[in-house]
Scaffold this motif. Sequence first.
Motif, PDB file in Angstrom:
ATOM      1  N   ARG A   1       0.820  -1.209   0.000  1.00 49.99           N
ATOM      2  CA  ARG A   1       0.000   0.000   0.000  1.00 49.99           C
ATOM      3  C   ARG A   1       0.858   1.265   0.000  1.00 49.99           C
ATOM      4  O   ARG A   1       0.452   2.299  -0.529  1.00 49.99           O
ATOM      5  CB  ARG A   1      -0.955  -0.001   1.206  1.00 49.99           C
ATOM      6  N   SER A   2       2.053   1.167   0.569  1.00 52.26           N
ATOM      7  CA  SER A   2       2.936   2.342   0.577  1.00 52.26           C
ATOM      8  C   SER A   2       3.337   2.747  -0.838  1.00 52.26           C
ATOM      9  O   SER A   2       3.628   3.917  -1.096  1.00 52.26           O
ATOM     10  CB  SER A   2       4.180   2.065   1.429  1.00 52.26           C
ATOM     11  N   PHE A   3       3.344   1.787  -1.760  1.00 52.99           N
ATOM     12  CA  PHE A   3       3.642   2.084  -3.160  1.00 52.99           C
ATOM     13  C   PHE A   3       2.370   2.378  -3.955  1.00 52.99           C
ATOM     14  O   PHE A   3       2.280   3.397  -4.650  1.00 52.99           O
ATOM     15  CB  PHE A   3       4.355   0.888  -3.819  1.00 52.99           C
TER      16      PHE A   3
ATOM     17  N   ASP B   1      13.972   1.251   1.153  1.00 52.73           N
ATOM     18  CA  ASP B   1      13.628   2.598   1.613  1.00 52.73           C
ATOM     19  C   ASP B   1      12.199   2.663   2.158  1.00 52.73           C
ATOM     20  O   ASP B   1      11.936   3.353   3.153  1.00 52.73           O
ATOM     21  CB  ASP B   1      13.789   3.599   0.462  1.00 52.73           C
ATOM     22  N   HIS B   2      11.281   1.957   1.540  1.00 51.40           N
ATOM     23  CA  HIS B   2       9.894   1.960   2.019  1.00 51.40           C
ATOM     24  C   HIS B   2       9.765   1.162   3.316  1.00 51.40           C
ATOM     25  O   HIS B   2       9.025   1.560   4.225  1.00 51.40           O
ATOM     26  CB  HIS B   2       8.955   1.397   0.943  1.00 51.40           C
TER      27      HIS B   2
ATOM     28  N   ASP C   1      -0.652   4.773  -1.358  1.00 49.41           N
ATOM     29  CA  ASP C   1      -0.260   6.004  -0.660  1.00 49.41           C
ATOM     30  C   ASP C   1       0.641   6.925  -1.479  1.00 49.41           C
ATOM     31  O   ASP C   1       0.674   8.128  -1.236  1.00 49.41           O
ATOM     32  CB  ASP C   1       0.443   5.661   0.657  1.00 49.41           C
ATOM     33  N   ASP C   2       1.393   6.371  -2.437  1.00 54.97           N
ATOM     34  CA  ASP C   2       2.361   7.163  -3.200  1.00 54.97           C
ATOM     35  C   ASP C   2       1.798   7.455  -4.588  1.00 54.97           C
ATOM     36  O   ASP C   2       2.057   6.729  -5.551  1.00 54.97           O
ATOM     37  CB  ASP C   2       3.695   6.404  -3.294  1.00 54.97           C
ATOM     38  N   ARG C   3       1.012   8.519  -4.698  1.00 48.51           N
ATOM     39  CA  ARG C   3       0.347   8.832  -5.963  1.00 48.51           C
ATOM     40  C   ARG C   3       1.342   9.184  -7.060  1.00 48.51           C
ATOM     41  O   ARG C   3       1.120   8.857  -8.236  1.00 48.51           O
ATOM     42  CB  ARG C   3      -0.629   9.989  -5.766  1.00 48.51           C
ATOM     43  N   ALA C   4       2.442   9.831  -6.699  1.00 49.00           N
ATOM     44  CA  ALA C   4       3.446  10.194  -7.709  1.00 49.00           C
ATOM     45  C   ALA C   4       4.042   8.929  -8.328  1.00 49.00           C
ATOM     46  O   ALA C   4       4.189   8.824  -9.553  1.00 49.00           O
ATOM     47  CB  ALA C   4       4.533  11.050  -7.082  1.00 49.00           C
ATOM     48  N   PHE C   5       4.408   7.959  -7.469  1.00 53.89           N
ATOM     49  CA  PHE C   5       4.932   6.690  -7.983  1.00 53.89           C
ATOM     50  C   PHE C   5       3.892   5.989  -8.842  1.00 53.89           C
ATOM     51  O   PHE C   5       4.198   5.482  -9.933  1.00 53.89           O
ATOM     52  CB  PHE C   5       5.347   5.780  -6.829  1.00 53.89           C
TER      53      PHE C   5
ATOM     54  N   LYS D   1      10.453   2.791   6.689  1.00 52.30           N
ATOM     55  CA  LYS D   1       9.427   3.672   7.263  1.00 52.30           C
ATOM     56  C   LYS D   1       8.303   2.883   7.935  1.00 52.30           C
ATOM     57  O   LYS D   1       7.354   3.486   8.463  1.00 52.30           O
ATOM     58  CB  LYS D   1       8.844   4.568   6.175  1.00 52.30           C
TER      59      LYS D   1
END
Length: 314
Positions: free
Chosen positions: A131-133, A229-230, A136-140, A233
Motif C-alpha cells: 500500500r505504501s507504493f 527505503d519503504h 499512498d504514493d500517488r506520484a509513484f 518507514k
Amino acid sequence: MRYISELREGGRIQDVYLCKHKQSAVTKNGKNYENVILQDRTGVIDAKIWDPNSDAIHEFEALDYIYVAGSVSNFNGSLQASLKQVRKADPGEYIPADYLPVTKKNRKVMYSELMGYVQSVKNPYLSQLLRSFFADDRAFLNIFAGHSAAKTVHHSFVGGLLEHTLSVTKLCDYQAKTYPAINRDLLITVAILHDIGKTRELSDFPVNEYTDEGQLLGHILIGAEMVHDHIAKIPDFPEKLETEIKHCILAHHGEYEYGSPKKPAIIEALALNLADNMDAKLQTMTEILESGPAGEEWLGFNRFFDSNIRRTGE
C-alpha cells in the motif's frame, strides 16, 4: 498515416513520424551521414540519411515530429529506411497520440485488478509495504501506470509495466494455489514489486531510453533499494522478511548471465522467476506474430529466440 508496422521491404516510406533518436556518424570512407530512429505507436524503424547536406534535408532534432520520404530495404534481417527528404512537420500534420505505443488493455481496469491482489495479502507488514507504493504514493503510481516494461523486447509501450506486472501476479497466484509449499502472501508481494525499479531505469515516453541510474545500476538493484527505503518507514518490519523480499527481486531473472545478482534460493524466488520469464517470452512472441507481414506463415529468424518463427496453421 501509414504506420511503421505496415512498411515492407522494397516499398516507400512517406509520412510524418517521431524522431526518437538522431546521431551523426561517418562511414569507413570518411563520408558523413545521420543515424535516425523513427517511431510511431506500432514500433520503431532504423533510418539513414546518407546525404545530410542535400537541399531536401532540413534541420531537425531528436523528439521532433518530422515528415520523411525515402525507401525501405532489409539490412541484417531488419527493415531499414533510407531517407531522401526530411523536414520538421507542421502541428496540423500529426496527432501526438499516433506516435506513442499504448497498451491495448484498459489501464484503470488493470490497476483495479492489481489492487485486488494487493488487498488479498493478509500479512500486515507485506500489506502495508504494498500500500505504501500502490495506494499512498500517488506520484509513484502515476509513473508506474504509464511506464513501459522494457526498451524494446517486450511490453515496450505506455502501460506495459502495469500489464506485465498484473500478468506475472496472476501467474504467481496460480502457482501459489497449486503448490502448497509457496507462501502466497510473499509471492504475490514480490510479483507486484519485482519490476518497480523500471520506473527509474527507463525514462518516460516518448524517449523510453535507459537513464544514467538505469545504465549504472539496473532495475533489479534499483527495485531492491526502493523496497528497502519503504520498509525503513514501517515500524518493526521483520528483518528476515525484508531479506526474503529483496532476494526474490534480486533473483527474478534467474541466472547471472541474465542480470540477476543471485540465483533463486527459496521457492517464492523460483516461482517469480518462472512467471516473469513466461510472461516476457510469450508477450515477445505475441508481438512478433502481430507485427509480421499479414498472410505469411514464416516470419524469419529472431535473435531473441534463436529460431525461425512461424505462425500456427489454421
